[in-house]
Design a protein around this motif. Structure first.
Motif, mmCIF file in Angstrom:
data_model
loop_
_atom_site.group_PDB
_atom_site.id
_atom_site.type_symbol
_atom_site.label_atom_id
_atom_site.label_comp_id
_atom_site.label_asym_id
_atom_site.label_seq_id
_atom_site.Cartn_x
_atom_site.Cartn_y
_atom_site.Cartn_z
ATOM 1 N N THR A 158 0.843 -1.194 0.000
ATOM 2 C CA THR A 158 0.000 0.000 0.000
ATOM 3 C C THR A 158 0.883 1.250 0.000
ATOM 4 O O THR A 158 1.891 1.297 0.713
ATOM 5 C CB THR A 158 -0.900 0.008 1.249
ATOM 6 N N CYS A 159 0.503 2.233 -0.784
ATOM 7 C CA CYS A 159 1.285 3.475 -0.842
ATOM 8 C C CYS A 159 1.162 4.211 0.488
ATOM 9 O O CYS A 159 0.062 4.446 0.979
ATOM 10 C CB CYS A 159 0.778 4.357 -1.981
ATOM 11 N N LYS A 160 2.326 4.567 1.055
ATOM 12 C CA LYS A 160 2.301 5.215 2.374
ATOM 13 C C LYS A 160 1.904 6.677 2.259
ATOM 14 O O LYS A 160 1.317 7.243 3.158
ATOM 15 C CB LYS A 160 3.681 5.100 3.018
ATOM 16 N N LYS A 161 2.226 7.265 1.148
ATOM 17 C CA LYS A 161 1.970 8.699 1.021
ATOM 18 C C LYS A 161 0.475 9.019 1.003
ATOM 19 O O LYS A 161 0.027 9.991 1.587
ATOM 20 C CB LYS A 161 2.634 9.233 -0.255
ATOM 21 N N CYS A 162 -0.286 8.199 0.291
ATOM 22 C CA CYS A 162 -1.724 8.485 0.171
ATOM 23 C C CYS A 162 -2.564 7.454 0.918
ATOM 24 O O CYS A 162 -3.793 7.474 0.815
ATOM 25 C CB CYS A 162 -2.124 8.513 -1.296
ATOM 26 N N ASN A 163 -1.904 6.587 1.653
ATOM 27 C CA ASN A 163 -2.598 5.515 2.371
ATOM 28 C C ASN A 163 -3.527 4.697 1.486
ATOM 29 O O ASN A 163 -4.594 4.260 1.910
ATOM 30 C CB ASN A 163 -3.416 6.086 3.544
ATOM 31 N N LYS A 184 -3.620 13.810 -7.889
ATOM 32 C CA LYS A 184 -3.154 12.437 -7.970
ATOM 33 C C LYS A 184 -1.871 12.280 -7.157
ATOM 34 O O LYS A 184 -0.995 13.134 -7.196
ATOM 35 C CB LYS A 184 -2.885 12.104 -9.434
ATOM 36 N N CYS A 185 -1.780 11.200 -6.390
ATOM 37 C CA CYS A 185 -0.580 10.949 -5.593
ATOM 38 C C CYS A 185 0.603 10.699 -6.521
ATOM 39 O O CYS A 185 0.523 9.879 -7.424
ATOM 40 C CB CYS A 185 -0.805 9.735 -4.689
ATOM 41 N N ASN A 186 1.676 11.439 -6.291
ATOM 42 C CA ASN A 186 2.815 11.313 -7.204
ATOM 43 C C ASN A 186 3.718 10.136 -6.853
ATOM 44 O O ASN A 186 4.560 9.722 -7.624
ATOM 45 C CB ASN A 186 3.607 12.618 -7.256
ATOM 46 N N GLU A 187 3.517 9.611 -5.656
ATOM 47 C CA GLU A 187 4.343 8.488 -5.224
ATOM 48 C C GLU A 187 3.927 7.208 -5.969
ATOM 49 O O GLU A 187 4.750 6.471 -6.471
ATOM 50 C CB GLU A 187 4.167 8.302 -3.703
ATOM 51 N N CYS A 188 2.623 6.985 -6.031
ATOM 52 C CA CYS A 188 2.106 5.740 -6.624
ATOM 53 C C CYS A 188 1.414 6.006 -7.953
ATOM 54 O O CYS A 188 0.789 5.125 -8.526
ATOM 55 C CB CYS A 188 1.118 5.080 -5.664
ATOM 56 N N GLU A 189 1.533 7.238 -8.431
ATOM 57 C CA GLU A 189 0.886 7.647 -9.681
ATOM 58 C C GLU A 189 -0.609 7.358 -9.658
ATOM 59 O O GLU A 189 -1.196 6.950 -10.659
ATOM 60 C CB GLU A 189 1.551 6.973 -10.884
HETATM 61 ZN ZN ZN Z 1 0.038 7.062 -3.304
#
Ligand code: ZN
Ligand code: ZN
Length: 351
Positions: A158-163, A184-189
């Motif tokens: 799971t992406c930590k930045k956007c949970n 849009k979360c840039n960590e997980c696109e």
């Molecule tokens: Zn994310």
């Protein structure tokens, strides 16, 4: 002297509210301070404020009427300050519109060129009646090993930045203060999850560039240099709709027919005696051969019109253009002795 808000918004005094809104949006995009180079920032800010001031008035029916009636500038200053809310609504509206979000702020990735442009050569008859073809196009496609997820064996964290939500809240600085919005979360696109290991086929890129077969069908009646748009057949993009494929059609000339819009033209050479005495001749159409009757005494340059033997209309293939047959009487250049004698006899009959 009041400012000319119409001029500022590049519209005319009697333009519709839609036109004004459209022009405003265009200008707001163009002069958004976040899009300016450093040395132009000041200029853009000024211009941006001016555009918004103008739209606060002209975008509101009542204020526009007052302005048209020649209210003082002061009144408008007041109107403007109370119209802030109005602006922020529109701004949100702008942000929601496709791609605008990505044009300032670095949160959304740059849109690569998704549309593809190719040429396609077809024959005259194919243009007239449509054709189905399979063409090979080099383009970005979703990686099929990972189904476009970029993950090996479909395993994710799971992406930590956007949970895992795929979107995050950001603040954006504008001349009117901070505006909060989600992006849009840039960590997980935007996927909400991150591959445990990158897909070995695409290296985690989710997209591959390769040659793909694309099935296309040209519509009846298409003409040389017209462009066909095949929705969704362009490049694939991460988390976005595919681009479109644009095919510019080249039509090879026909041996017999020339085309003008949906009508076709041909020349029919006939002999002097056929013209003088009349005859029946078989001529080609786009679909078959038909017989036409040349009446006695037909002159060179006479034109026959065959209704509905032309090309189907592009916008309504139930209707067809016509075929025009231009008669060319061939004057004999060399005569046999017998022919010459006959013409001599004819000459005696000329009055
Ligand atoms: Zn994310
Ligand atoms: Zn892959």
């Amino acid at each position: 002297m009041a400012k000319d808000y119409y001029k500022i918004l590049e519209v005319n005094k009697n333009d519709s509210p839609e036109t004004i809104k459209k022009s405003y949006k265009k200008l707001a995009l163009k002069y958004h301070p976040d899009r300016a180079d450093d040395h132009k920032k000041k200029e853009f800010e000024e211009k941006f404020k001016e555009i918004n001031e103008a739209y606060n008035i002209l975008g509101n029916e009542t204020k526009r009427r007052q302005y048209d009636a020649g209210g003082t500038n002061n009144q408008f200053r007041q109107a403007q300050s109370s119209g802030r809310q109005n602006f922020s609504d529109i701004f949100e509206d702008l942000l929601r519109e496709s791609n605008f979000g990505s044009q300032f702020g670095n949160y959304e990735e740059e849109t690569p060129e998704l549309d593809l442009h190719y040429g396609l050569t077809i024959t005259f008859t194919e243009a007239a009646f449509g054709v189905e073809k399979e063409i090979l196009i080099k383009k970005d496609v979703q990686c099929d090993s990972c189904n476009g997820t970029g993950a090996q064996d479909n395993k994710f964290d799971t992406c930590k930045k956007c949970n895992g939500h795929g979107r995050i809240e950001i603040e954006q600085r504008t001349p009117w203060g901070l505006i909060r919005r989600t992006a849009k979360c840039n960590e997980c696109e935007g996927q909400g999850k991150i591959p445990k290991n990158k897909c070995r086929t695409c290296g985690g890129e989710r997209i591959l560039n390769r040659k793909e077969k694309v099935k296309i069908k040209t519509p009846k009646g298409i003409d040389n240099n017209q462009t066909l748009r095949i929705p969704n057949a362009g490049n694939a993009a991460k988390n976005k709709r595919n681009g479109d494929l644009f095919l510019t059609i080249k039509v090879t000339p026909h041996k017999i027919f020339k085309r003008e819009r949906f009508d076709i033209y041909m020349e029919l050479p006939i002999t002097f005696s056929q013209a003088a005495l009349g005859c029946e001749i078989s001529i080609p159409t786009l679909t078959d051969n038909i017989k036409i009757k040349i009446t006695k005494g037909t002159e060179s340059g006479s034109v026959f019109r065959l209704r509905n033997k032309g090309i189907p209309y592009l916008d309504d293939p139930n209707y067809l253009g016509d075929q025009y047959v231009n008669i060319v009487v061939k004057t004999p250049k060399k005569l046999t002795r017998a022919q010459a004698k006959l013409f001599e006899e004819l000459k005696k009959l000329d009055k």
